[in-house]
Design an enzyme around this catalytic site. Structure first.
Site, PDB file in Angstrom:
ATOM      1  N   GLY A 153      26.538  34.857 116.719  1.00 19.92           N
ATOM      2  CA  GLY A 153      27.125  34.995 115.301  1.00 19.92           C
ATOM      3  C   GLY A 153      28.031  36.169 115.026  1.00 19.92           C
ATOM      4  O   GLY A 153      28.942  36.349 115.498  1.00 19.92           O
ATOM      5  N   LYS A 167      25.744  29.731 125.619  1.00 19.82           N
ATOM      6  CA  LYS A 167      26.093  31.063 125.269  1.00 19.82           C
ATOM      7  C   LYS A 167      25.988  32.055 126.477  1.00 19.82           C
ATOM      8  O   LYS A 167      26.975  32.800 126.779  1.00 19.82           O
ATOM      9  CB  LYS A 167      25.193  31.712 124.281  1.00 19.82           C
ATOM     10  CG  LYS A 167      25.520  30.850 122.785  1.00 19.82           C
ATOM     11  CD  LYS A 167      24.319  31.341 121.786  1.00 19.82           C
ATOM     12  CE  LYS A 167      24.439  30.637 120.369  1.00 19.82           C
ATOM     13  NZ  LYS A 167      23.390  30.407 119.787  1.00 19.82           N
ATOM     14  N   THR A 204      28.975  25.837 106.325  1.00 21.76           N
ATOM     15  CA  THR A 204      28.795  26.938 105.915  1.00 21.76           C
ATOM     16  C   THR A 204      29.403  28.088 106.519  1.00 21.76           C
ATOM     17  O   THR A 204      29.860  28.778 105.951  1.00 21.76           O
ATOM     18  CB  THR A 204      27.431  26.887 106.989  1.00 21.76           C
ATOM     19  OG1 THR A 204      26.378  26.051 106.399  1.00 21.76           O
ATOM     20  CG2 THR A 204      26.675  28.353 106.620  1.00 21.76           C
ATOM     21  N   GLY A 212      24.496  32.054 110.420  1.00 24.80           N
ATOM     22  CA  GLY A 212      24.598  32.528 108.999  1.00 24.80           C
ATOM     23  C   GLY A 212      25.933  32.324 108.424  1.00 24.80           C
ATOM     24  O   GLY A 212      27.027  32.654 109.286  1.00 24.80           O
ATOM     25  N   ILE A 226      27.249  39.375 115.932  1.00 23.02           N
ATOM     26  CA  ILE A 226      27.416  40.502 116.793  1.00 23.02           C
ATOM     27  C   ILE A 226      28.876  40.233 117.604  1.00 23.02           C
ATOM     28  O   ILE A 226      29.096  39.338 118.356  1.00 23.02           O
ATOM     29  CB  ILE A 226      26.244  40.256 117.831  1.00 23.02           C
ATOM     30  CG1 ILE A 226      24.899  40.185 117.153  1.00 23.02           C
ATOM     31  CG2 ILE A 226      26.158  41.533 118.676  1.00 23.02           C
ATOM     32  CD1 ILE A 226      23.757  40.100 118.202  1.00 23.02           C
TER      33      ILE A 226
END
Ligand code: HSE
Length: 433
Positions: free
Chosen positions: A136, A207, A15, A304, A138
């Site tokens: 992701g 994270k 992806t 994404g 940001i």
């Protein structure tokens, strides 16, 4: 520098890798204007040469042999988006050994082996950037390292896992059960077949360790993060939370008080009026409080294809700009503050408690006495019949209390015969201090 083209070796064409190809191709002119150099994907490492792909014109560029990238002298930068520790770690260390810069989206690797990788990069004068590893799309890591470099960050609160935020949002909006929503999230591809890493808070903990390291300039390990996931959260907890003015979020919390730090991830009640309470679905947000700037918040897609690829390609742009200036590997500031972790007496927050008790005289008085004995006072209380009126359900929110005091209270409550069940206990965060 006499180069006109920077050549990239892309490891992984899933992806994120596909998104990287699309952005480099689609935004080539803008990238070239910003860096002064063309960026070309020279070779791509894949697992299966014959798989049908959604990007075309890959002929002659794809290979299943990592050495074709790692030992190609024309390749300047390795972009690693295969994930996992092995073989990604070996690939990255070899790339650095060969003098290649590295951009990675690999949070697991950076949390567990970031120190070793960054040290090797420094020795070899290479860049290593990993913006895509947290939240992701940001650009939060660059914001912490560069945007807040003049300030002292005191608090970060993050909704940094989209899967759990999707589940909690659905539970809240539809009054649905955890198991029901998890199945739906799996069917939609938002949750993995084995959802453990997301739902038990492990992904968010990794994270938060990265955010705390960069935000506080202190070397934090995964073991320093207290973790609790959402698999025990019930629709009743969420409904009572709402009734008392809160939304439930899986919140990563990193706080620094008097140079002592606490980092945790747990289901948390957030006042409905707080901006974090309105972050719904798979979106992520990171709230950052600095001594000088006060409150800020960053919001956006946490995963994404294209959002994550923007973070990877922006790192690539930084590498290329550094190449032009001849300053690769020199901008890195290793964590320079000593790590001092708070003990439980210094971890202070409000708490939400839900208890099933005997419906008899004096029970509430016993509970409030126990709280008072432990220096905890009550902010809100709700009591109602339970089990057809044979028992009572008590829901309360405390004022600020030390974690050590709350742990003492919880242990004592479970020993009291009139307390039939301790249903839940959550931190309440995001209100005034
Ligand atoms: N599984 C993560 C999430 C995305 O649900 O946010 C990758 O970090």
């Amino acid at each position: 520098m006499d180069k006109q083209v920077v050549k990239v070796g892309l490891m992984g064409l899933g992806t994120v890798g596909t998104g990287v190809v699309r952005i480099i191709r689609g935004h080539q002119e803008d990238l070239q204007k910003q860096t002064g150099l063309a960026i070309e994907i020279h070779k791509i490492l894949v697992q299966n040469l014959h798989k049908t792909r959604s990007v075309s014109d890959l002929d002659g560029r794809i290979t299943t042999d990592a050495n074709d990238l790692l030992y190609d002298p024309e390749i300047d930068v390795i972009v690693e988006v295969i994930g996992g520790i092995f073989p990604a770690k070996d690939y990255i260390l070899t790339a650095l050994e060969q003098g290649k810069h590295v951009v990675t989206a690999n949070k697991d690797l950076m949390v567990l082996h970031g120190g070793e990788i960054l040290q090797k990069a420094q020795q070899k004068g290479c860049d290593v950037f990993y913006e895509a590893s947290v939240a992701g799309g940001i650009p939060i890591l660059r914001a912490l390292v560069e945007g807040f470099s003049s300030d002292r960050i005191t608090r970060m609160m993050g909704i940094v896992n989209g899967t759990t935020n999707y589940i909690l949002t659905k539970m809240s909006q539809e009054g649905a059960d955890y198991e029901e929503v998890l199945k739906e999230a799996q069917a939609l591809g938002y949750a993995e077949a084995d959802p453990t890493s997301d739902v038990e808070g492990l992904d968010a903990a990794r994270k938060m360790a990265i955010l705390a390291t960069l935000g506080f300039r202190v070397p934090m390990n995964l073991d320093d993060v207290e973790v609790k996931g959402i698999s025990q959260v019930s629709k009743e907890d969420i409904a009572y939370g709402k009734q008392m003015g809160y939304e439930m979020k899986l919140l990563g919390i990193a706080r620094r008080d008097d140079d002592e730090i606490e980092v945790s991830v747990q289901p948390t009640m957030v006042p409905a009026s707080h901006p974090l309470a309105t972050v719904n679905g798979v979106f992520n947000a990171v709230y950052v409080h600095g001594e000088a700037v006060g409150e800020t918040m960053f919001y956006g897609p946490g995963a994404g294809e294209l959002p994550t690829a923007t973070a990877v390609v922006s790192d690539l742009v930084t590498v290329v700009k550094n190449m032009k200036l001849g300053v690769n590997g020199r901008g890195m500031v290793a964590p320079y503050k000593e790590k001092k972790l708070k003990d439980d007496q210094k971890k202070v927050s409000k708490y939400f408690l839900r208890l099933i008790v005997a419906d008899q005289r004096g029970v509430l008085a016993q509970i409030t006495q126990l709280l008072a004995d432990n220096d905890i006072s009550l902010d809100q209380v709700l009591q109602q019949p339970y089990n057809g009126g044979q028992q009572s359900e008590i829901i309360m929110v405390t004022h600020h209390a030390a974690k050590s005091s709350m742990d003492t209270v919880l242990a004592a409550l479970s020993d009291m015969p009139v307390i039939h069940e301790l249903k839940s206990c959550y931190r309440v965060e995001g209100g005034e201090m």
